[in-house]
Design a protein around this motif. Structure first.
Motif, PDB file in Angstrom:
ATOM      1  N   PHE A 194      -0.283   9.321 -10.870  1.00  0.00           N
ATOM      2  CA  PHE A 194      -0.762   8.070 -11.146  1.00  0.00           C
ATOM      3  C   PHE A 194      -0.002   6.901 -10.253  1.00  0.00           C
ATOM      4  CE2 PHE A 194      -0.715   4.210 -13.830  1.00  0.00           C
ATOM      5  CZ  PHE A 194      -1.835   3.942 -13.700  1.00  0.00           C
ATOM      6  N   GLU A 195       1.318   7.113 -10.528  1.00  0.00           N
ATOM      7  CA  GLU A 195       2.286   6.246  -9.874  1.00  0.00           C
ATOM      8  C   GLU A 195       2.313   5.963  -8.409  1.00  0.00           C
ATOM      9  OE1 GLU A 195       5.799   6.039 -13.517  1.00  0.00           O
ATOM     10  OE2 GLU A 195       5.871   7.162 -11.618  1.00  0.00           O
ATOM     11  N   ILE A 196       1.946   7.242  -7.704  1.00  0.00           N
ATOM     12  CA  ILE A 196       1.816   7.361  -6.480  1.00  0.00           C
ATOM     13  C   ILE A 196       0.541   6.752  -5.924  1.00  0.00           C
ATOM     14  CG2 ILE A 196       1.348   9.025  -4.360  1.00  0.00           C
ATOM     15  CD1 ILE A 196       3.172  10.906  -5.748  1.00  0.00           C
ATOM     16  N   GLY A 197      -0.521   6.858  -6.788  1.00  0.00           N
ATOM     17  CA  GLY A 197      -1.933   6.149  -6.453  1.00  0.00           C
ATOM     18  C   GLY A 197      -1.853   4.774  -6.610  1.00  0.00           C
ATOM     19  N   VAL A 198      -1.215   4.087  -7.628  1.00  0.00           N
ATOM     20  CA  VAL A 198      -1.000   2.797  -7.974  1.00  0.00           C
ATOM     21  C   VAL A 198      -0.135   2.287  -6.542  1.00  0.00           C
ATOM     22  CG1 VAL A 198       0.066   0.893  -9.160  1.00  0.00           C
ATOM     23  CG2 VAL A 198      -1.341   2.875 -10.223  1.00  0.00           C
ATOM     24  N   THR A 199       0.757   3.126  -6.187  1.00  0.00           N
ATOM     25  CA  THR A 199       1.684   2.530  -5.077  1.00  0.00           C
ATOM     26  C   THR A 199       0.855   2.330  -3.702  1.00  0.00           C
ATOM     27  OG1 THR A 199       3.622   3.437  -5.919  1.00  0.00           O
ATOM     28  CG2 THR A 199       3.614   2.722  -3.598  1.00  0.00           C
ATOM     29  N   GLY A 200      -0.180   3.136  -3.537  1.00  0.00           N
ATOM     30  CA  GLY A 200      -0.930   3.378  -2.425  1.00  0.00           C
ATOM     31  C   GLY A 200      -1.910   1.922  -2.464  1.00  0.00           C
ATOM     32  N   LEU A 201      -2.592   2.045  -3.898  1.00  0.00           N
ATOM     33  CA  LEU A 201      -3.415   0.741  -3.972  1.00  0.00           C
ATOM     34  C   LEU A 201      -2.401  -0.627  -3.662  1.00  0.00           C
ATOM     35  CD1 LEU A 201      -5.973  -0.197  -4.747  1.00  0.00           C
ATOM     36  CD2 LEU A 201      -5.288  -0.213  -6.932  1.00  0.00           C
ATOM     37  N   VAL A 202      -1.400  -0.704  -4.332  1.00  0.00           N
ATOM     38  CA  VAL A 202      -0.637  -2.227  -3.936  1.00  0.00           C
ATOM     39  C   VAL A 202      -0.618  -2.136  -2.470  1.00  0.00           C
ATOM     40  CG1 VAL A 202       1.459  -3.143  -4.466  1.00  0.00           C
ATOM     41  CG2 VAL A 202       0.371  -1.934  -6.088  1.00  0.00           C
ATOM     42  N   GLY A 203      -0.273  -1.034  -1.643  1.00  0.00           N
ATOM     43  CA  GLY A 203      -0.002  -1.007  -0.238  1.00  0.00           C
ATOM     44  C   GLY A 203      -1.482  -1.662   0.547  1.00  0.00           C
ATOM     45  N   LEU A 204      -2.161  -0.952   0.062  1.00  0.00           N
ATOM     46  CA  LEU A 204      -3.766  -1.419   0.530  1.00  0.00           C
ATOM     47  C   LEU A 204      -3.808  -3.028   0.386  1.00  0.00           C
ATOM     48  CD1 LEU A 204      -6.445  -1.031   1.793  1.00  0.00           C
ATOM     49  CD2 LEU A 204      -7.385  -0.495  -0.494  1.00  0.00           C
ATOM     50  N   LEU A 205      -3.768  -3.415  -0.866  1.00  0.00           N
ATOM     51  CA  LEU A 205      -3.762  -4.917  -0.958  1.00  0.00           C
ATOM     52  C   LEU A 205      -2.854  -5.562   0.005  1.00  0.00           C
ATOM     53  CD1 LEU A 205      -3.931  -5.127  -5.009  1.00  0.00           C
ATOM     54  CD2 LEU A 205      -5.750  -5.334  -3.202  1.00  0.00           C
ATOM     55  N   PHE A 206      -1.393  -5.046   0.134  1.00  0.00           N
ATOM     56  CA  PHE A 206      -0.573  -6.110   1.125  1.00  0.00           C
ATOM     57  C   PHE A 206      -1.020  -5.885   2.540  1.00  0.00           C
ATOM     58  CE2 PHE A 206       2.548  -6.167  -2.141  1.00  0.00           C
ATOM     59  CZ  PHE A 206       3.344  -7.253  -1.638  1.00  0.00           C
ATOM     60  N   THR A 207      -1.720  -4.531   2.811  1.00  0.00           N
ATOM     61  CA  THR A 207      -2.236  -4.273   4.178  1.00  0.00           C
ATOM     62  C   THR A 207      -3.414  -5.285   4.527  1.00  0.00           C
ATOM     63  OG1 THR A 207      -1.469  -1.968   4.174  1.00  0.00           O
ATOM     64  CG2 THR A 207      -3.084  -2.747   5.757  1.00  0.00           C
ATOM     65  N   LEU A 208      -4.379  -5.510   3.491  1.00  0.00           N
ATOM     66  CA  LEU A 208      -5.442  -6.505   3.707  1.00  0.00           C
ATOM     67  C   LEU A 208      -5.149  -7.835   3.897  1.00  0.00           C
ATOM     68  CD1 LEU A 208      -8.142  -4.469   1.535  1.00  0.00           C
ATOM     69  CD2 LEU A 208      -7.975  -4.290   3.995  1.00  0.00           C
TER      70      LEU A 208
END
Length: 445
Positions: A194-208
């Motif tokens: 779960f934490e790894i997925g949330v981290t990837g999602l936060v990274g997606l927001l930063f990347t966008l």
């Protein structure tokens, strides 16, 4: 004005990646070449800023310290000249990575040749001092934009790809994942799915968000480059006025040639023929009075024709009705000679400056001539009104359309004449019509 973004067609958001896309701009921005070019510009700004700041501060300090001797002035001039040269590199960098076209600043004005003349020209040039100011201001901004841009870019892609490389921590670092929090008693790692997925999602927001943050940073660079390394508004205005003066001189010369040609081929030729006819009539007066009377009668007709040509020529120079009664009567007179019915509506409470009034008259006159010759219209209208300190003209016809200012026609010359007095000509003429030509002139009482 010629140096404004809209007059040169260069906007901040203009880029080379404008195509039809199915993905929204926010989703494709991290992968567009434009975003990577802008990020590259931010990364290169720091070394360029260090170079320019170091050079500018060192040379100016050296020149200022040497002002007590005769070496200070040429050293200071060399410092400014070096800043101008670095400005050339910065304009090229902005052109290549930001698609920002900035004209070269005004050249050095030297009345004589030699080192002393060059030194004085460099020191008196506003572009030199603006280049020095850019070299100083660009450094702190480049540090800020480099730190912010690199941080958000690296954080975004690092977190986005975290699900692909999180295994490095338990295998090589002896911990479950990235440590989010830790003290003597408790530690929090990003190590479960779960934490790894949330981290990837936060990274997606930063990347966008990163491309838009970098784009906002480069907006400041665009302002600095355009404002400090391009031509000043005053110099751009001088260049524009010099160009307009050339247009006015060429137009006046063309009008003089036209008048000379009309006089030579028209009224002058008729008057010469008239003089010859009257001479022949004088010789025949005694021996053949009837023939002489017939020749005098023919000469009388030639006189009327010559007078009409002279009246038309005088009307083409400046119509008397315009001077005496203003635009309403003058344009109504022009409209009455058009081959199609023309409705004229002049809504002016007072008259503009005589020169502007004359330009407005000849603009409408030429547009109506175009309607008569080329449009195939059945009707037309002329509207004249005032908006604040501008005189507005609009000529509309229901003809075939297809008029184009860029085609090198009479409309192009008309646009140049209006531009010479800070006027604007806008042509809206789709194929099939209707054609709508709008002219805007300064009022200038």
């Amino acid at each position: 004005m010629a140096t404004e973004y809209a007059r040169h067609g260069q906007e901040y958001g203009a880029g080379r990646d404008h195509r039809n896309h199915r993905l929204p701009a926010g989703l494709r921005a991290p992968f567009e070449a434009r975003s990577w070019r802008e990020f590259g510009y931010v990364l290169l700004s720091l070394p360029m800023g260090i170079l320019m700041f170091t050079y500018a501060v060192t040379m100016v300090s050296l020149g200022a310290g040497l002002l007590v001797t005769f070496l200070g002035v040429p050293v200071l001039a060399a410092a400014l000249a070096g800043c101008r040269g670095l400005g050339v590199l910065e304009r090229a960098r902005a052109r290549g990575l930001l698609d920002l076209e900035v004209a070269e600043p005004e050249p050095l004005r030297m009345k004589r040749h030699g080192v002393l003349a060059w030194t004085g020209a460099v020191l008196k040039s506003g572009a030199s001092w603006r280049a020095l100011l850019y070299s100083v201001l660009q450094f702190p901004w480049s540090v800020f934009s480099f730190v912010v841009g690199l941080t958000v870019w690296s954080v975004g892609w690092t977190l986005l790809t975290y699900p692909l490389w999180f295994w490095v921590f338990p295998m090589w670092a002896g911990q479950g994942g990235i440590q989010l929090y830790g003290d003597e008693h408790h530690r929090v790692f990003l190590d479960n799915p779960f934490e790894i997925g949330v981290t990837g999602l936060v990274g997606l927001l930063f990347t966008l968000a990163t491309p838009w943050i970098v784009r906002a940073l480069t907006m400041v660079d665009r302002v600095l480059v355009h404002g400090l390394l391009g031509p000043s508004r005053l110099s751009a205005r001088v260049v524009e006025l010099e160009s307009d003066r050339g247009v006015v001189v060429d137009t006046a010369a063309a009008d003089l040639r036209r008048i000379e040609r009309d006089l030579h081929d028209g009224a002058q030729a008729r008057l010469v023929a008239l003089a010859m006819d009257l001479g022949l009539a004088k010789e025949k007066l005694a021996e053949d009075p009837r023939a002489a009377a017939r020749m005098v009668d023919e000469a009388h007709g030639e006189v009327k024709t010559a007078l009409q040509e002279l009246r038309d020529l005088a009307r083409g120079i400046h119509p008397a009705v315009l001077t005496d009664r203003g635009l309403d009567a003058a344009l109504s007179s022009v409209a009455s000679r058009c081959t199609v019915p023309v409705a004229v509506d002049v809504d002016l409470s007072e008259r503009p400056a005589p020169a502007i009034e004359g330009i407005a008259y000849f603009t409408v006159s030429e547009l109506l001539q175009n309607i008569s010759k080329h449009s195939g219209a059945r009707s037309a209208s002329v509207d004249v009104w005032r908006v604040e300190d501008r005189l507005m003209l609009q000529v509309v016809d229901d003809g075939a359309g297809g008029a184009d200012v860029s085609a090198g026609s009479g409309l192009a010359g008309l646009a140049e004449r209006l531009d010479a007095v800070d006027g604007i000509l806008v042509v809206d003429s789709p194929a099939g019509g209707p054609t709508r030509v709008t002219a805007e002139l300064p009022w200038r009482r």
